[in-house]
Design a protein around this motif. Structure first.
Motif, PDB file in Angstrom:
ATOM      1  N   ASP A 104      42.248  38.943  30.749  1.00  0.00           N
ATOM      2  CA  ASP A 104      42.229  37.593  31.481  1.00  0.00           C
ATOM      3  C   ASP A 104      40.884  37.172  31.445  1.00  0.00           C
ATOM      4  O   ASP A 104      39.740  37.744  31.444  1.00  0.00           O
ATOM      5  N   THR A 105      40.742  35.899  31.942  1.00  0.00           N
ATOM      6  CA  THR A 105      39.500  35.070  32.176  1.00  0.00           C
ATOM      7  C   THR A 105      39.385  34.524  33.433  1.00  0.00           C
ATOM      8  O   THR A 105      40.333  33.965  34.147  1.00  0.00           O
ATOM      9  N   LEU A 106      38.114  34.918  34.154  1.00  0.00           N
ATOM     10  CA  LEU A 106      38.059  34.326  35.253  1.00  0.00           C
ATOM     11  C   LEU A 106      37.288  33.245  35.478  1.00  0.00           C
ATOM     12  O   LEU A 106      36.127  33.006  34.848  1.00  0.00           O
ATOM     13  N   PHE A 107      37.605  32.110  36.441  1.00  0.00           N
ATOM     14  CA  PHE A 107      36.724  30.916  36.321  1.00  0.00           C
ATOM     15  C   PHE A 107      36.385  30.654  37.839  1.00  0.00           C
ATOM     16  O   PHE A 107      37.466  30.830  38.518  1.00  0.00           O
ATOM     17  N   ALA A 108      35.262  30.121  37.974  1.00  0.00           N
ATOM     18  CA  ALA A 108      34.726  29.851  39.391  1.00  0.00           C
ATOM     19  C   ALA A 108      34.379  28.588  39.475  1.00  0.00           C
ATOM     20  O   ALA A 108      33.306  28.236  38.833  1.00  0.00           O
ATOM     21  N   SER A 109      34.410  28.026  40.598  1.00  0.00           N
ATOM     22  CA  SER A 109      33.993  26.746  40.808  1.00  0.00           C
ATOM     23  C   SER A 109      32.690  26.553  41.646  1.00  0.00           C
ATOM     24  O   SER A 109      32.550  27.213  42.642  1.00  0.00           O
TER      25      SER A 109
ATOM     26  N   GLN B 214      37.740  31.219  42.861  1.00  0.00           N
ATOM     27  CA  GLN B 214      38.170  31.603  41.518  1.00  0.00           C
ATOM     28  C   GLN B 214      39.704  31.126  41.042  1.00  0.00           C
ATOM     29  O   GLN B 214      40.629  31.192  42.013  1.00  0.00           O
ATOM     30  N   VAL B 215      40.061  31.058  39.868  1.00  0.00           N
ATOM     31  CA  VAL B 215      41.139  31.128  39.342  1.00  0.00           C
ATOM     32  C   VAL B 215      41.121  31.956  38.294  1.00  0.00           C
ATOM     33  O   VAL B 215      40.172  32.097  37.419  1.00  0.00           O
ATOM     34  N   ARG B 216      42.069  32.984  38.078  1.00  0.00           N
ATOM     35  CA  ARG B 216      42.261  33.608  37.048  1.00  0.00           C
ATOM     36  C   ARG B 216      43.338  33.638  35.948  1.00  0.00           C
ATOM     37  O   ARG B 216      44.490  33.315  36.570  1.00  0.00           O
TER      38      ARG B 216
END
Ligand code: SIN
Length: 272
Positions: free
Chosen positions: A127-132, A228-230
């Motif tokens: 998975d890739t984690l994205f953080a605002s 975050q969104v994963r």
């Protein structure tokens, strides 16, 4: 306003949306482009499923958003200098993006966005984690915002790229740049934290111990799950993130399985 040509489903209140109703294998109309652009501005990272784009369609999609960026180190596939290969298998020693980062923030004009298409993914994991970084900035105390205001930090490619690529030679000079610790998004006007564990070496003009302490605090703060969104990949998923306000991290929990795809990266502007 309602979209006319696509459907946008928000994945968390702070970051991430899934887009349906579009085929990236076909040229986009102006309205469709505008709605995808607006969804990216609103959600900072957008995801598409079942988009078996070839390399030309992938680059054409990227070019709608700006000129394409060429990576300062990673060797591209033949005839496609603008493509970054994202690949891991049983022989890999590293993968791209294992630590939190904003892509190539060591460049003087770091990329505005990155568009990753994976065609082979592990059975599970990867998975890739994205953080605002807008949300992370907004959550800082007013005192901390005041402290960070006007500070600059150094971002360097040397410690991450040197020795990593087959084309690396001792004469290669990797980019090094100074950017504001808090940057303002040129389109949304929102502020975000713009230091990251991968490229930022220090905050300029403060004692090194102070820089280390502040950066450690900011890295912990930015990595809170709250922002975050994963994303769980499937074959031919596409993710498009805005590097000006997002950091991301690719998990390598699937060794020795294969995970493979191409990234197209769109040029950006000098952060302010
Ligand atoms: C990257 O562009 O940093 C890689 C992201 C990923 O492989 O999920």
């Amino acid at each position: 306003m309602e979209n006319e040509t696509i459907q946008v489903t928000s994945l968390t209140p702070r970051i991430g949306a899934e887009i349906t109703g579009v085929k990236l294998t076909e040229p986009l109309g102006n309205q469709q482009f505008q709605e995808i652009h607006d969804a990216l501005m609103e959600h900072s990272v957008i995801f598409f499923r079942n988009q078996p784009v070839d390399v030309h369609q992938h680059k054409d999609f990227g070019r709608l958003f700006g000129d394409l960026h060429i990576h300062p180190g990673s060797p591209p596939p033949p005839d496609h200098p603008e493509i970054l290969i994202v690949h891991a298998d049983k022989n890999s020693k590293h993968i791209a993006g294992e630590n939190w980062h904003s892509d190539v923030s060591c460049d003087a004009e770091p990329p505005m966005g990155s568009i990753l298409h994976l065609w082979e993914v592990p059975k599970s994991g990867g998975d890739t984690l994205f953080a605002s970084m807008n949300a992370a900035y907004d959550a800082l105390s007013e005192r901390m915002k005041e402290y960070l205001d006007g500070l600059y930090a150094t971002h360097s490619g040397e410690q991450i790229y040197r020795g990593r690529y087959s084309n690396d030679d001792t004469n290669m000079v990797y980019p090094k740049s100074t950017h504001p610790v808090v940057r303002t998004h040129p389109i949304t006007g929102k502020k975000s934290i713009y230091v990251n564990k991968t490229f930022t070496t220090h905050i300029n003009d403060v004692p090194r111990e102070e820089s280390d302490g502040i950066l450690a605090f900011l890295y912990d703060h930015c990595a809170k799950p709250d922002y975050q969104v994963r994303f769980k990949w499937q074959p031919h998923s596409v993710a498009f993130w805005d590097n000006r306000c997002v950091q991301h991290l690719a998990l390598w929990d699937y060794y020795p399985q294969v995970r493979s795809g191409y990234r197209v990266t769109v040029k950006g502007e000098r952060p302010f």
